[in-house]
Write a protein that holds these residues in place. Structure first.
Motif, PDB file in Angstrom:
ATOM      1  N   GLU A   1       0.825  -1.211   0.000  1.00  0.00           N
ATOM      2  CA  GLU A   1       0.000   0.000   0.000  1.00  0.00           C
ATOM      3  C   GLU A   1       0.857   1.259   0.000  1.00  0.00           C
ATOM      4  O   GLU A   1       0.477   2.300   0.552  1.00  0.00           O
ATOM      5  CB  GLU A   1      -0.960   0.002   1.194  1.00  0.00           C
ATOM      6  CG  GLU A   1      -1.922  -1.174   1.185  1.00  0.00           C
ATOM      7  CD  GLU A   1      -2.862  -1.199   2.383  1.00  0.00           C
ATOM      8  OE1 GLU A   1      -2.703  -0.341   3.292  1.00  0.00           O
ATOM      9  OE2 GLU A   1      -3.748  -2.064   2.421  1.00  0.00           O
ATOM     10  N   SER A   2       2.017   1.190  -0.627  1.00  0.00           N
ATOM     11  CA  SER A   2       2.931   2.333  -0.726  1.00  0.00           C
ATOM     12  C   SER A   2       2.647   3.061  -2.031  1.00  0.00           C
ATOM     13  O   SER A   2       2.929   2.540  -3.116  1.00  0.00           O
ATOM     14  CB  SER A   2       4.384   1.854  -0.676  1.00  0.00           C
ATOM     15  OG  SER A   2       4.651   1.198   0.549  1.00  0.00           O
ATOM     16  N   ARG A   3       2.104   4.261  -1.924  1.00  0.00           N
ATOM     17  CA  ARG A   3       1.542   4.924  -3.104  1.00  0.00           C
ATOM     18  C   ARG A   3       2.593   5.379  -4.109  1.00  0.00           C
ATOM     19  O   ARG A   3       2.405   5.231  -5.310  1.00  0.00           O
ATOM     20  CB  ARG A   3       0.677   6.105  -2.638  1.00  0.00           C
ATOM     21  CG  ARG A   3      -0.573   5.658  -1.891  1.00  0.00           C
ATOM     22  CD  ARG A   3      -1.192   6.772  -1.099  1.00  0.00           C
ATOM     23  NE  ARG A   3      -0.313   7.224  -0.017  1.00  0.00           N
ATOM     24  CZ  ARG A   3      -0.653   8.158   0.864  1.00  0.00           C
ATOM     25  NH1 ARG A   3      -1.837   8.753   0.776  1.00  0.00           N
ATOM     26  NH2 ARG A   3       0.182   8.511   1.829  1.00  0.00           N
TER      27      ARG A   3
ATOM     28  N   LEU B   1      -5.746   4.336   1.823  1.00  0.00           N
ATOM     29  CA  LEU B   1      -4.992   5.269   1.000  1.00  0.00           C
ATOM     30  C   LEU B   1      -5.422   6.708   1.253  1.00  0.00           C
ATOM     31  O   LEU B   1      -4.595   7.620   1.270  1.00  0.00           O
ATOM     32  CB  LEU B   1      -5.148   4.910  -0.478  1.00  0.00           C
ATOM     33  CG  LEU B   1      -4.552   3.569  -0.900  1.00  0.00           C
ATOM     34  CD1 LEU B   1      -4.795   3.311  -2.378  1.00  0.00           C
ATOM     35  CD2 LEU B   1      -3.069   3.492  -0.588  1.00  0.00           C
TER      36      LEU B   1
END
Length: 379
Positions: free
Chosen positions: A196-198, A247
Motif C-alpha cells: 500500500e505504498s503509493r 490510502l
C-alpha cells in the motif's frame, strides 16, 4: 598481494550474484552485506592490478563514480551528528567499489542476463516468504512488511519492483518461459500492491505502462491488463473499500511538512549541503523522503548537479544503444527510481541495502552494457 585474473573463474561475478541472492533470502541487511565485505570488495582489490578497472572509463562512469566520491567527501564539510562521519565515508567507499565491480561484471552480456535471473528467482522467494508470513501471523498494521531487504513497505516495494519489471519484460518479449515470467511478475506485483505504498505503486504502474506500450507485443499487454483488471474486480467489495479507506486516510503522510522543512534547511547551506552524516531533525523524521531534496540537503547544488549529469549521460547511452528487451527493462528500472524517489529515499551512498538495488544496480547495468564491445546486446 598477488593479482587475480577474473576471466577464468569468474569469482567476482559469483560474489556479486551471491550478494543479490542474499539480499532477498537472508533476514537482515547486515547479514547480506557480509557477501560484499567478505566477497565482492576483497576480490575487487585483488583484481585491481590486472583488471585495470579505472582505465578507459567513459564520461557516464566517471560521473557516477565522481558522485559517489563527492557524496562521501561531504562529511568533511558537513554537520556530523553522532560522530557518524567515518561510517558514512566507509559506506561511500564500499559503494564506489560496488559500482566498479558491476561495470566489470556487466560488461559480459551473459552476466547481465543471469543477474536478472537471480533477481527474479530470489525476489519471488522473498515475496512468498513475506506474503505467507503476512497471512499466517496477522498484525494490526494492514500494510505488508516484507522480508530481508524488503522489510520497509516503501523501500521494499521499490526493491521488489526491480525483479517485477525484469520478469514482466521477459514475459512480454520472450517465448521461452513466458508463462513462468508472467506468473513471477504477478506474484511480485501482488507484493507491491500489498505494501500500500503509493509512490512505489505509481512508479511501478508507469514503468508497467511503458513496458507494455513500447514493445511490439501490445496484444499481449492487453491480456496482462485484462488479467489485472479481472483479478481486481473479483476481489470482495470489503477489500476495495479497505484499500480506498487506507490510502485516503494516510493523506500526505507528513510529506508536505517534511519537504517544506527540508527546503528551508537547504537554503541554510545551498552550495555544498549539510553533509552525508547530517540529520534533518524534523520531529521523528531524520531525512527528506525525496531523492532530489536529499541530494540538495546532503550535497547541495553540487550533489544534485552530479546526479543530473549522471542521469543525462546514462540517458544518452540508452538512446544510442540497441532498442532491445534489455533496453526496455533498463528504462523501466530508471522510471521506478526517478518516479518512486519523489516520495522517499535519502542518502544515495549508504552501505549495502535497498538503494544498491534501486539505484546502483540499474546504473551498473547501463555502464556495463555500454562498456561491452562487440558483444550481443540481449537479455
Amino acid at each position: 598481494m598477488p593479482s587475480l585474473d577474473l576471466r577464468a573463474p569468474y569469482l567476482l561475478t559469483g560474489a556479486v550474484f551471491a550478494y543479490f541472492a542474499a539480499a532477498f533470502l537472508l533476514p537482515t541487511e547486515p547479514a547480506s552485506a557480509f557477501f560484499v565485505y567478505a566477497g565482492v570488495l576483497p576480490l575487487l582489490l585483488m583484481a585491481w592490478p590486472s583488471a585495470k578497472l579505472t582505465r578507459n572509463l567513459d564520461a557516464a562512469a566517471v560521473c557516477a563514480l565522481g558522485l559517489i566520491v563527492y557524496s562521501g567527501a561531504s562529511v568533511l564539510w558537513g554537520i556530523n551528528n553522532n560522530h557518524r562521519a567515518l561510517r558514512f565515508a566507509l559506506d561511500s567507499a564500499a559503494c564506489f567499489g560496488f559500482i566498479l565491480a558491476l561495470i566489470k561484471v556487466f560488461t559480459n552480456p551473459f552476466a547481465r542476463r543471469r543477474a536478472l535471473d537471480v533477481m527474479i528467482i530470489a525476489g519471488c522467494v522473498n515475496a512468498v516468504i513475506a506474503i505467507s508470513w503476512f497471512f499466517l501471523h496477522p498484525v494490526e498494521d494492514p500494510r505488508l512488511h516484507g522480508y530481508g531487504i524488503s522489510q520497509h513497505p516503501i523501500l521494499g516495494a521499490m526493491v521488489i519492483a526491480v525483479p517485477y519489471l525484469a520478469a514482466l519484460g521477459r514475459g512480454l518479449a520472450q517465448p521461452a518461459l513466458r508463462t513462468a515470467h508472467l506468473l513471477a511478475a504477478a506474484l511480485l506485483a501482488s507484493f507491491i500492491l500489498m505494501t500500500e505504498s503509493r509512490g512505489p505503486m505509481l512508479a511501478a504502474t508507469l514503468a508497467t505502462v511503458f513496458l507494455c506500450a513500447a514493445g511490439p507485443w501490445r496484444w499481449r499487454a492487453l491480456l496482462v491488463f485484462a488479467g489485472i483488471a479481472t483479478a481486481w474486480a473479483m476481489l470482495p467489495a470489503s477489500m476495495h473499500d479497505h484499500q480506498e479507506a487506507v490510502l485516503v486516510a494516510r493523506g500526505a503522510s507528513h510529506r508536505i511538512d517534511i519537504w517544506s522543512f527540508t527546503v528551508h534547511s537547504i537554503l541554510d547551506r545551498p552550495l555544498f549541503g549539510h553533509g552525508l552524516a547530517a540529520n534533518l531533525q524534523f520531529g521523528e523524521f531524520t531525512f527528506p523522503h525525496d531523492v532530489y531534496l536529499s541530494l540538495l540537503f546532503y550535497g547541495g547544488v553540487g550533489g544534485l548537479a552530479l546526479f543530473a549529469a549522471m542521469i543525462g549521460l546514462i540517458a544518452r547511452h540508452l538512446w544510442r544503444s540497441p532498442h532491445d528487451v534489455e533496453w526496455l527493462i533498463l528504462i523501466a528500472l530508471f522510471l521506478n527510481l526517478l518516479v518512486g524517489g519523489l516520495t522517499d529515499l535519502g542518502q544515495i551512498t549508504k552501505g549495502p541495502g535497498a538503494l544498491w538495488l534501486i539505484l546502483w544496480l540499474p546504473v551498473g547495468l547501463v555502464l556495463g552494457r555500454d562498456a561491452a564491445t562487440g558483444a550481443p546486446r540481449q537479455v
